[in-house]
Design an enzyme around this catalytic site. Structure first.
Site, PDB file in Angstrom:
ATOM      1  N   ASP A  35       0.362  -1.128   0.348  1.00 50.61           N
ATOM      2  CA  ASP A  35      -0.481  -0.500  -0.540  1.00 50.61           C
ATOM      3  C   ASP A  35       0.567   1.233   0.446  1.00 50.61           C
ATOM      4  OD1 ASP A  35      -1.975   2.424   1.222  1.00 50.61           O
ATOM      5  OD2 ASP A  35      -2.890   0.313   1.238  1.00 50.61           O
ATOM      6  N   ILE A  36       1.022   2.163  -1.088  1.00 53.82           N
ATOM      7  CA  ILE A  36       1.285   3.223  -1.494  1.00 53.82           C
ATOM      8  C   ILE A  36       0.781   4.476   0.073  1.00 53.82           C
ATOM      9  CG2 ILE A  36       2.450   3.754  -3.529  1.00 53.82           C
ATOM     10  CD1 ILE A  36      -0.450   5.268  -3.849  1.00 53.82           C
ATOM     11  N   GLN A  98     -14.055   2.144   1.808  1.00 52.32           N
ATOM     12  CA  GLN A  98     -13.528   2.129   1.108  1.00 52.32           C
ATOM     13  C   GLN A  98     -13.213   3.519   0.058  1.00 52.32           C
ATOM     14  OE1 GLN A  98     -15.982  -0.697  -1.913  1.00 52.32           O
ATOM     15  NE2 GLN A  98     -14.346  -2.242  -2.656  1.00 52.32           N
ATOM     16  N   HIS A 104     -10.523  -5.806  -2.537  1.00 51.41           N
ATOM     17  CA  HIS A 104      -8.771  -6.000  -2.292  1.00 51.41           C
ATOM     18  C   HIS A 104      -9.004  -5.964  -0.542  1.00 51.41           C
ATOM     19  CE1 HIS A 104      -9.742  -1.645  -2.265  1.00 51.41           C
ATOM     20  NE2 HIS A 104      -9.207  -1.748  -0.667  1.00 51.41           N
ATOM     21  N   HIS A 106      -7.253  -5.813   3.285  1.00 51.99           N
ATOM     22  CA  HIS A 106      -5.368  -4.971   3.758  1.00 51.99           C
ATOM     23  C   HIS A 106      -5.109  -5.799   4.349  1.00 51.99           C
ATOM     24  CE1 HIS A 106      -6.473  -1.202   2.827  1.00 51.99           C
ATOM     25  NE2 HIS A 106      -7.473  -0.994   2.807  1.00 51.99           N
TER      26      HIS A 106
HETATM   27  P1  AMP Z   1      -9.710   1.503   0.523  1.00 55.35           P
HETATM   28  O1  AMP Z   1     -10.040   2.738   1.398  1.00 55.35           O
HETATM   29  O2  AMP Z   1     -10.105   0.035   1.595  1.00 55.35           O
HETATM   30  O3  AMP Z   1     -10.131   1.113  -0.466  1.00 55.35           O
HETATM   31  O4  AMP Z   1      -7.505   1.217   0.464  1.00 55.35           O
HETATM   32  C1  AMP Z   1      -7.845   1.167  -1.223  1.00 55.35           C
HETATM   33  C2  AMP Z   1      -5.966   1.518  -0.581  1.00 55.35           C
HETATM   34  O5  AMP Z   1      -6.237   1.505  -1.986  1.00 55.35           O
HETATM   35  C3  AMP Z   1      -5.859   2.835   0.300  1.00 55.35           C
HETATM   36  O6  AMP Z   1      -5.309   1.823   1.753  1.00 55.35           O
HETATM   37  C4  AMP Z   1      -4.839   3.642  -0.429  1.00 55.35           C
HETATM   38  O7  AMP Z   1      -3.501   3.719   0.040  1.00 55.35           O
HETATM   39  C5  AMP Z   1      -4.166   2.392  -1.648  1.00 55.35           C
HETATM   40  N1  AMP Z   1      -3.954   2.445  -3.034  1.00 55.35           N
HETATM   41  C6  AMP Z   1      -4.817   4.014  -3.699  1.00 55.35           C
HETATM   42  N2  AMP Z   1      -3.928   4.109  -5.205  1.00 55.35           N
HETATM   43  C7  AMP Z   1      -2.809   2.766  -4.918  1.00 55.35           C
HETATM   44  C8  AMP Z   1      -1.731   2.467  -5.970  1.00 55.35           C
HETATM   45  N3  AMP Z   1      -1.069   3.553  -6.883  1.00 55.35           N
HETATM   46  N4  AMP Z   1      -0.869   1.015  -5.401  1.00 55.35           N
HETATM   47  C9  AMP Z   1      -0.973   1.214  -3.922  1.00 55.35           C
HETATM   48  N5  AMP Z   1      -2.340   1.429  -2.880  1.00 55.35           N
HETATM   49  C10 AMP Z   1      -2.846   2.355  -3.542  1.00 55.35           C
END
Ligand code: AMP
Ligand code: ZN
Length: 141
Positions: A35-36, A98, A104, A106
């Site tokens: 996760d970034i 979300q 996905h 976490h």
């Molecule tokens: P959610 O809020 O449960 O939908 O989680 C989405 C997650 O995706 C968040 O923790 C973001 O930090 C992560 N995220 C968004 N864009 C990217 C990316 N390009 N690479 C890696 N993680 C990402």
């Protein structure tokens, strides 16, 4: 294997190799990457390769594959990073937190005193209300 995609989706772009990621592993139905915006060191995501937004629409076998991938990453995090705990979290809909509508899980390593707001204090519920909702839910299964 063919799966649904959404050209505007950030995770579909990662699956297609159009956006970079720190890819941890990949199999036929899933991918895992860092996760970034990590809540703690080691925060990673197990992601379906196909674009299904939420748990109610993803095929059960793909959801199971995402869970298997999340387990592999969680085990690696536990062995190598030795966190105090690990949460597996999966959000459905903006109200549940979300932000990326592509299913996905976490994998979140936890440390004592971190400010990740997932923990709550149990408060006793109303038994009659629990039972009424239980009956509704059970009838839907
Ligand atoms: P959610 O809020 O449960 O939908 O989680 C989405 C997650 O995706 C968040 O923790 C973001 O930090 C992560 N995220 C968004 N864009 C990217 C990316 N390009 N690479 C890696 N993680 C990402
Ligand atoms: Zn997608």
């Amino acid at each position: 294997m063919t799966h649904p995609t959404d050209a505007t989706c950030v995770f579909c772009k990662i699956v297609a190799g159009q956006l970079p990621s720190f890819k941890l592993l990949e199999d036929e139905a899933t991918i895992a990457f860092m996760d970034i915006n990590p809540v703690n060191p080691g925060h990673a995501l197990a992601v379906a390769k196909g674009h299904w937004p939420t748990v109610d629409v993803i095929p059960a076998d793909v959801l199971a594959a995402v869970a298997r991938t999340a387990q592999k990453v969680a085990k690696a995090a536990m062995t190598t990073l030795k966190p105090a705990g690990v949460n597996l979290v999966q959000a459905n809909g903006p109200a549940a937190g979300q932000s990326v509508p592509h299913l996905h899980i976490h994998i979140m390593p936890r440390r004592p005193g971190d400010d990740v707001s997932l923990n709550w204090e149990p408060k006793a519920g109303d038994r009659a209300e629990i039972e009424a909702i239980y009956k509704k839910l059970k009838a839907a299964l």
